[in-house]
Design a protein around this motif. Structure first.
Motif, PDB file in Angstrom:
ATOM      1  N   ASP A   2      53.926  42.330  65.006  1.00 25.77           N
ATOM      2  CA  ASP A   2      52.998  41.420  64.437  1.00 25.77           C
ATOM      3  C   ASP A   2      51.522  41.757  64.568  1.00 25.77           C
ATOM      4  OD1 ASP A   2      55.069  39.701  64.183  1.00 25.77           O
ATOM      5  OD2 ASP A   2      54.794  38.438  65.658  1.00 25.77           O
ATOM      6  N   LEU A   3      50.711  41.418  63.375  1.00 27.72           N
ATOM      7  CA  LEU A   3      49.374  41.844  63.497  1.00 27.72           C
ATOM      8  C   LEU A   3      48.383  40.680  63.525  1.00 27.72           C
ATOM      9  CD1 LEU A   3      49.491  44.864  60.755  1.00 27.72           C
ATOM     10  CD2 LEU A   3      49.414  45.044  63.430  1.00 27.72           C
ATOM     11  N   VAL A   4      47.290  40.983  64.221  1.00 24.07           N
ATOM     12  CA  VAL A   4      46.146  39.725  64.181  1.00 24.07           C
ATOM     13  C   VAL A   4      45.050  40.447  63.419  1.00 24.07           C
ATOM     14  CG1 VAL A   4      44.863  38.222  65.659  1.00 24.07           C
ATOM     15  CG2 VAL A   4      47.331  38.777  66.122  1.00 24.07           C
ATOM     16  N   TYR A   5      44.555  39.511  62.624  1.00 23.60           N
ATOM     17  CA  TYR A   5      43.153  39.979  62.093  1.00 23.60           C
ATOM     18  C   TYR A   5      41.908  39.174  62.319  1.00 23.60           C
ATOM     19  CZ  TYR A   5      46.210  43.311  59.284  1.00 23.60           C
ATOM     20  OH  TYR A   5      47.111  44.271  58.778  1.00 23.60           O
ATOM     21  N   LYS A   6      40.659  39.435  62.135  1.00 19.66           N
ATOM     22  CA  LYS A   6      39.610  38.622  62.317  1.00 19.66           C
ATOM     23  C   LYS A   6      38.649  38.983  61.264  1.00 19.66           C
ATOM     24  CE  LYS A   6      40.411  37.562  67.276  1.00 19.66           C
ATOM     25  NZ  LYS A   6      39.596  37.658  68.608  1.00 19.66           N
ATOM     26  N   ASN A   7      37.802  37.917  61.068  1.00 17.80           N
ATOM     27  CA  ASN A   7      36.553  38.093  60.128  1.00 17.80           C
ATOM     28  C   ASN A   7      36.878  38.822  58.743  1.00 17.80           C
ATOM     29  OD1 ASN A   7      35.129  37.098  62.350  1.00 17.80           O
ATOM     30  ND2 ASN A   7      35.007  39.061  63.193  1.00 17.80           N
ATOM     31  N   LYS A 311      45.903  23.146  69.044  1.00 21.44           N
ATOM     32  CA  LYS A 311      45.165  22.702  70.256  1.00 21.44           C
ATOM     33  C   LYS A 311      43.857  23.087  70.426  1.00 21.44           C
ATOM     34  CE  LYS A 311      49.452  22.058  73.042  1.00 21.44           C
ATOM     35  NZ  LYS A 311      50.107  22.634  73.999  1.00 21.44           N
ATOM     36  N   ASP A 312      43.546  24.347  69.873  1.00 20.61           N
ATOM     37  CA  ASP A 312      42.153  24.790  70.033  1.00 20.61           C
ATOM     38  C   ASP A 312      41.252  24.377  68.973  1.00 20.61           C
ATOM     39  OD1 ASP A 312      43.201  26.242  67.942  1.00 20.61           O
ATOM     40  OD2 ASP A 312      42.627  27.990  68.643  1.00 20.61           O
ATOM     41  N   GLY A 313      41.654  23.293  68.032  1.00 15.62           N
ATOM     42  CA  GLY A 313      40.989  22.934  66.913  1.00 15.62           C
ATOM     43  C   GLY A 313      40.981  23.684  65.826  1.00 15.62           C
ATOM     44  N   CYS A 314      41.777  24.791  65.891  1.00 16.75           N
ATOM     45  CA  CYS A 314      41.776  25.897  64.772  1.00 16.75           C
ATOM     46  C   CYS A 314      42.991  25.643  63.744  1.00 16.75           C
ATOM     47  CB  CYS A 314      41.621  27.257  64.941  1.00 16.75           C
ATOM     48  SG  CYS A 314      40.029  27.663  65.908  1.00 16.75           S
ATOM     49  N   ARG A 315      42.689  25.973  62.452  1.00 15.75           N
ATOM     50  CA  ARG A 315      43.754  26.005  61.561  1.00 15.75           C
ATOM     51  C   ARG A 315      43.977  27.561  61.566  1.00 15.75           C
ATOM     52  NH1 ARG A 315      44.528  21.279  58.315  1.00 15.75           N
ATOM     53  NH2 ARG A 315      43.095  19.741  59.306  1.00 15.75           N
ATOM     54  N   GLU A 316      45.278  27.986  61.352  1.00 16.43           N
ATOM     55  CA  GLU A 316      45.792  29.573  61.211  1.00 16.43           C
ATOM     56  C   GLU A 316      46.080  29.931  59.755  1.00 16.43           C
ATOM     57  OE1 GLU A 316      48.270  33.076  63.845  1.00 16.43           O
ATOM     58  OE2 GLU A 316      48.774  30.980  63.658  1.00 16.43           O
ATOM     59  N   LEU A 317      45.727  30.989  59.383  1.00 12.71           N
ATOM     60  CA  LEU A 317      46.289  31.341  58.224  1.00 12.71           C
ATOM     61  C   LEU A 317      47.234  32.583  58.495  1.00 12.71           C
ATOM     62  CD1 LEU A 317      45.500  31.262  55.234  1.00 12.71           C
ATOM     63  CD2 LEU A 317      43.787  32.771  55.146  1.00 12.71           C
ATOM     64  N   VAL A 318      48.360  32.417  57.687  1.00 11.05           N
ATOM     65  CA  VAL A 318      49.444  33.422  58.339  1.00 11.05           C
ATOM     66  C   VAL A 318      50.446  33.789  56.644  1.00 11.05           C
ATOM     67  CG1 VAL A 318      51.595  33.494  59.235  1.00 11.05           C
ATOM     68  CG2 VAL A 318      49.750  32.232  60.396  1.00 11.05           C
ATOM     69  N   SER A 329      48.661  37.373  61.156  1.00  5.75           N
ATOM     70  CA  SER A 329      47.625  36.026  61.389  1.00  5.75           C
ATOM     71  C   SER A 329      46.339  36.619  60.742  1.00  5.75           C
ATOM     72  CB  SER A 329      47.372  35.865  62.752  1.00  5.75           C
ATOM     73  OG  SER A 329      46.374  34.985  62.969  1.00  5.75           O
ATOM     74  N   LEU A 330      45.989  36.166  59.685  1.00  7.92           N
ATOM     75  CA  LEU A 330      44.648  36.343  58.952  1.00  7.92           C
ATOM     76  C   LEU A 330      43.522  35.876  59.387  1.00  7.92           C
ATOM     77  CD1 LEU A 330      45.959  36.196  55.181  1.00  7.92           C
ATOM     78  CD2 LEU A 330      45.876  38.289  56.785  1.00  7.92           C
ATOM     79  N   GLY A 331      43.488  34.915  60.427  1.00 11.21           N
ATOM     80  CA  GLY A 331      42.458  34.253  60.864  1.00 11.21           C
ATOM     81  C   GLY A 331      42.773  32.774  61.275  1.00 11.21           C
ATOM     82  N   ALA A 371      37.464  33.888  50.328  1.00 10.59           N
ATOM     83  CA  ALA A 371      38.502  34.809  49.998  1.00 10.59           C
ATOM     84  C   ALA A 371      38.714  35.860  50.948  1.00 10.59           C
ATOM     85  CB  ALA A 371      37.924  35.312  48.838  1.00 10.59           C
ATOM     86  N   ILE A 372      39.847  36.315  50.708  1.00  9.45           N
ATOM     87  CA  ILE A 372      40.248  37.761  51.521  1.00  9.45           C
ATOM     88  C   ILE A 372      41.113  38.469  50.766  1.00  9.45           C
ATOM     89  CG2 ILE A 372      41.845  38.389  53.248  1.00  9.45           C
ATOM     90  CD1 ILE A 372      41.456  35.667  55.047  1.00  9.45           C
ATOM     91  N   ASP A 373      40.394  39.848  50.763  1.00 11.70           N
ATOM     92  CA  ASP A 373      41.295  41.304  50.059  1.00 11.70           C
ATOM     93  C   ASP A 373      42.185  41.284  51.174  1.00 11.70           C
ATOM     94  OD1 ASP A 373      39.820  41.084  47.628  1.00 11.70           O
ATOM     95  OD2 ASP A 373      38.200  42.096  48.694  1.00 11.70           O
ATOM     96  N   LEU A 374      43.473  41.274  50.949  1.00  8.46           N
ATOM     97  CA  LEU A 374      44.476  41.594  51.807  1.00  8.46           C
ATOM     98  C   LEU A 374      44.522  43.108  52.145  1.00  8.46           C
ATOM     99  CD1 LEU A 374      47.421  39.378  50.480  1.00  8.46           C
ATOM    100  CD2 LEU A 374      45.948  38.950  52.305  1.00  8.46           C
ATOM    101  N   PRO A 375      44.704  43.510  53.563  1.00 10.88           N
ATOM    102  CA  PRO A 375      44.887  44.932  53.991  1.00 10.88           C
ATOM    103  C   PRO A 375      45.814  45.475  53.334  1.00 10.88           C
ATOM    104  CG  PRO A 375      44.333  43.305  55.859  1.00 10.88           C
ATOM    105  CD  PRO A 375      44.644  42.471  54.728  1.00 10.88           C
ATOM    106  N   LYS A 376      45.759  46.705  53.274  1.00 10.79           N
ATOM    107  CA  LYS A 376      46.977  47.789  52.499  1.00 10.79           C
ATOM    108  C   LYS A 376      48.171  47.686  53.333  1.00 10.79           C
ATOM    109  CE  LYS A 376      43.561  50.860  50.392  1.00 10.79           C
ATOM    110  NZ  LYS A 376      43.269  52.311  50.076  1.00 10.79           N
ATOM    111  N   GLU A 377      48.063  47.679  54.678  1.00 12.70           N
ATOM    112  CA  GLU A 377      49.302  47.507  55.564  1.00 12.70           C
ATOM    113  C   GLU A 377      50.167  46.512  55.118  1.00 12.70           C
ATOM    114  OE1 GLU A 377      46.050  46.553  58.466  1.00 12.70           O
ATOM    115  OE2 GLU A 377      46.504  47.874  56.794  1.00 12.70           O
TER     116      GLU A 377
END
Length: 380
Positions: A2-7, A311-318, A329-331, A371-377
């Motif tokens: 599993d990979l986690v990305y930010k920003n 719970k942290d008030g955030c919405r996750e993009l997956v 996890s894209l953010g 917008a997010i340009d998806l990482p190559k991996e």
């Protein structure tokens, strides 16, 4: 793995107003990389009838206004989308009714919910009833013509032939009540939502809901959800095997859907349903957020979804890869409590080539489109 990305995100819209696209099951860009948006001056209350949303296009960092609409809501916007590479289509008030417009001046007699991929057909529903039963999803200002009926033979899923101009009910709420009876359904308000075409346009799927004035409880916010498939003309109508609770879904082929659904065995999960097959299969067991706006990449390899506020008030993009069983996890994007009744769901959407996504968010303290340009991996 599993990979986690930010920003990864880049804002497409400006900071001088609130901007959003709307729903999740349509491609927002055309071939010139132009992204349509709604622009509004407020964000923390429901729109009132007569308050217009401006419709514009984001291109190379600039906002270009093109029209306005009186038929819009926070969740689904005006059903704004590209009709072809040059013309936008969106819903609006036309005279004393809801209808649809193209930016070349063409008018349609009924509002559009979704277009078939070949643009030959569209599906429509009763947006006035949807507003009454699910405020924030329909449009205010025009009375439901069937407001005195719990169900009606002329209310339900409408097939619009965009070449001939013919519009006809292909599945009515009366048929859903009579042919698929459930305790309490005939005395409760019935409506349809989330209409979709299969990729080849030969089948449709939709949500049918009715108020819980039966054995499930009662109250305005309590309703039962059922999902149906049918051939485009309404024949071969079938109800999916769901334990009276389901939410978002997407086609993943011409006879398969991924649905966030509930069953006695396995609880709430994303499941693959094959049309005509009673038992579904779980996809990505416990790997994805609970109940998100899901859609497959154009090549069918990646499942994109989001979460509601955690719970942290955030919405996750997956993104989830069924082939690799990998989760990306894209953010995570903060959603303030002020939006409790006018929430800003991420509603992630694919580009035509599957290399980019866009989404709506409030994490910068205003509605914006990103917008997010998806990482190559992820794409490999």
């Amino acid at each position: 793995m599993d990979l986690v990305y930010k920003n990864l995100e880049k804002r497409l819209t400006l900071q001088n107003a609130h901007y959003f696209f709307g729903y999740f099951d349509r491609t927002p860009w055309n071939s010139r990389n132009e992204h349509p948006v709604h622009k509004v001056p407020f964000s923390s209350r429901q729109p009132r009838f007569g308050e217009a949303a401006e419709i514009g296009i984001m291109k190379e960092g600039a906002y270009i206004p093109v029209s306005k609409t009186l038929s819009w809501c926070w969740q689904q916007g005006s059903m704004l989308q590209w009709f072809d590479d040059d013309r936008l289509i969106f819903n609006d008030v036309i005279g004393d009714r809801f209808g649809a417009r193209l930016t070349d001046g063409t008018e349609l007699a009924l509002p559009v919910y979704i277009l078939s991929n070949d643009r030959r057909y569209a599906l429509s529903l009763n947006f006035a009833r949807l507003e009454t039963e699910r405020p924030g999803y329909g449009y205010p200002g025009i009375e439901d013509p069937f407001r005195d009926w719990a169900f009606h033979p002329q209310d339900g899923v409408v097939l619009m032939d965009l070449q001939s101009g013919e519009n006809k009910i292909v599945v009515s709420t009366e048929q859903l009540v009579n042919d698929f009876y459930a305790p309490g359904i005939d005395t409760a308000m019935n409506w349809v939502n989330h209409l979709t075409f299969s990729p080849d346009g030969k089948k449709i799927a939709f949500i049918h809901r009715f108020r819980c004035f039966g054995p499930w409880g009662k109250g305005f916010r309590c309703y039962v959800t059922r999902i149906f498939t049918a051939d485009c003309d309404g024949s071969n109508l079938q109800m999916l095997n769901i334990d009276f609770h389901a939410s978002h879904y997407t086609w993943c082929g011409n006879d398969k859907l991924v649905v966030f659904s509930r069953l006695p065995q396995g609880g709430d999960q994303y499941r693959i349903y094959t049309v005509g097959v009673h038992m579904p299969e779980i996809i990505g067991r416990d790997r994805m957020p609970a109940n998100g706006h899901c859609s497959f990449s154009p090549d069918g390899k990646l499942l994109l979804t989001d979460s509601y506020t955690e719970k942290d008030g955030c919405r996750e993009l997956v993104i989830y890869s069924p082939e690799k069983d990998e989760r990306y996890s894209l953010g995570r994007y903060y959603s303030p409590d002020i939006l409790q009744y006018t929430r800003c769901d991420l509603h992630p959407r694919w580009s035509y080539d599957g290399k980019r996504i866009s989404f709506d968010s409030f994490h910068e303290k205003f509605r914006g489109v990103y917008a997010i340009d998806l990482p190559k991996e992820i794409l490999q």
